[in-house]
Write a protein that holds these residues in place. Structure first.
Motif, PDB file in Angstrom:
ATOM      1  N   THR A  10       9.403  19.990  -9.795  1.00 55.25           N
ATOM      2  CA  THR A  10       9.898  19.893  -8.433  1.00 55.25           C
ATOM      3  C   THR A  10      10.251  18.441  -8.138  1.00 55.25           C
ATOM      4  OG1 THR A  10       7.678  19.581  -7.551  1.00 55.25           O
ATOM      5  CG2 THR A  10       8.520  21.840  -7.578  1.00 55.25           C
ATOM      6  N   ALA A 123      19.195  28.639  -8.335  1.00 55.20           N
ATOM      7  CA  ALA A 123      17.946  28.024  -7.869  1.00 55.20           C
ATOM      8  C   ALA A 123      17.190  27.314  -8.993  1.00 55.20           C
ATOM      9  CB  ALA A 123      17.054  29.073  -7.222  1.00 55.20           C
ATOM     10  N   GLY A 127      17.194  24.518  -6.592  1.00 54.34           N
ATOM     11  CA  GLY A 127      16.116  24.848  -5.671  1.00 54.34           C
ATOM     12  C   GLY A 127      16.511  26.014  -4.774  1.00 54.34           C
ATOM     13  N   ASP A 128      15.737  26.182  -3.752  1.00 50.29           N
ATOM     14  CA  ASP A 128      15.898  27.330  -2.873  1.00 50.29           C
ATOM     15  C   ASP A 128      16.982  27.098  -1.818  1.00 50.29           C
ATOM     16  OD1 ASP A 128      15.433  29.806  -1.810  1.00 50.29           O
ATOM     17  OD2 ASP A 128      13.601  29.218  -0.750  1.00 50.29           O
ATOM     18  N   LYS A 137      17.920  18.090  -2.608  1.00 54.49           N
ATOM     19  CA  LYS A 137      17.502  18.126  -4.008  1.00 54.49           C
ATOM     20  C   LYS A 137      16.018  18.475  -4.083  1.00 54.49           C
ATOM     21  CE  LYS A 137      17.647  15.311  -8.187  1.00 54.49           C
ATOM     22  NZ  LYS A 137      17.980  13.974  -8.729  1.00 54.49           N
ATOM     23  N   GLN A 138      15.692  19.568  -4.786  1.00 56.66           N
ATOM     24  CA  GLN A 138      14.305  20.014  -4.945  1.00 56.66           C
ATOM     25  C   GLN A 138      13.855  20.007  -6.399  1.00 56.66           C
ATOM     26  OE1 GLN A 138      14.220  23.960  -3.173  1.00 56.66           O
ATOM     27  NE2 GLN A 138      13.285  23.120  -1.334  1.00 56.66           N
ATOM     28  N   LYS A 139      14.779  19.831  -7.315  1.00 59.63           N
ATOM     29  CA  LYS A 139      14.468  19.838  -8.749  1.00 59.63           C
ATOM     30  C   LYS A 139      14.794  18.472  -9.320  1.00 59.63           C
ATOM     31  CE  LYS A 139      13.392  24.185  -8.684  1.00 59.63           C
ATOM     32  NZ  LYS A 139      12.130  24.738  -9.135  1.00 59.63           N
TER      33      LYS A 139
END
Length: 164
Positions: A10, A123, A127-128, A137-139
């Motif tokens: 993450t 995803a 990400g979601d 940005k979540q990854k």
């Protein structure tokens, strides 16, 4: 997800201010619009692409025209100027990532995954997004992140597949 293992990792991304707050949640989640409808190039090129304003106006010349975001979009359209979107998901120039090959592997060559569920594959790296108003940005999108995904999904390990 059939025949695919999402990569681990993450990232606590920062907000990237956009010229118009684009509600991915309304488009992708509530209205069920497939990611590839707007990001047309994803299935056939390296980049997913940002839709042209004309595509947005195809719907928004009649839908939600009273909403502030749509009024902003319409102003850009009438000035014949695209909104200046800022990249949220980017990799260094020496990294060669192709959306086309990843969608082929995880969606088009995966008969157990209906193309209507492509957002599950998107995803993996983005990400979601389906539940976000503005993309964030979540990854991590680091080499380790990509490598873990290749290991889990039997991806290639030839350095030159990803580095040019």
């Amino acid at each position: 997800m059939p025949n695919a293992v999402p990569p681990e990792g993450t990232y606590a991304g920062k907000d990237v201010p956009q010229p118009i707050e684009f509600p991915h949640d309304i488009h992708a989640k509530i209205n069920g619009i497939n990611c590839m409808y707007c990001h047309t190039y994803a299935r056939r090129s390296k980049v997913a692409g940002i839709p042209p304003t004309s595509k947005c106006m195809g719907c928004h010349s009649v839908i939600a025209t009273d909403k502030p975001r749509i009024k902003q979009l319409t102003e850009y359209w009438e000035k014949r100027e695209p909104p200046h979107w800022l990249k949220v998901h980017d990799v260094p120039d020496f990294v060669h990532f192709t959306h086309e090959k990843h969608l082929k592997r995880f969606v088009f060559d995966n008969p157990e995954l209906p193309v209507e569920q492509v957002s599950e594959v998107c995803a993996f790296c983005h990400g979601d997004i389906k539940n976000m108003t503005v993309a964030k940005k979540q990854k991590p999108l680091t080499m380790g992140f990509c490598r873990r995904c290749h290991e889990a999904n039997n991806g290639p390990f030839d350095c030159w597949k990803c580095h040019k």
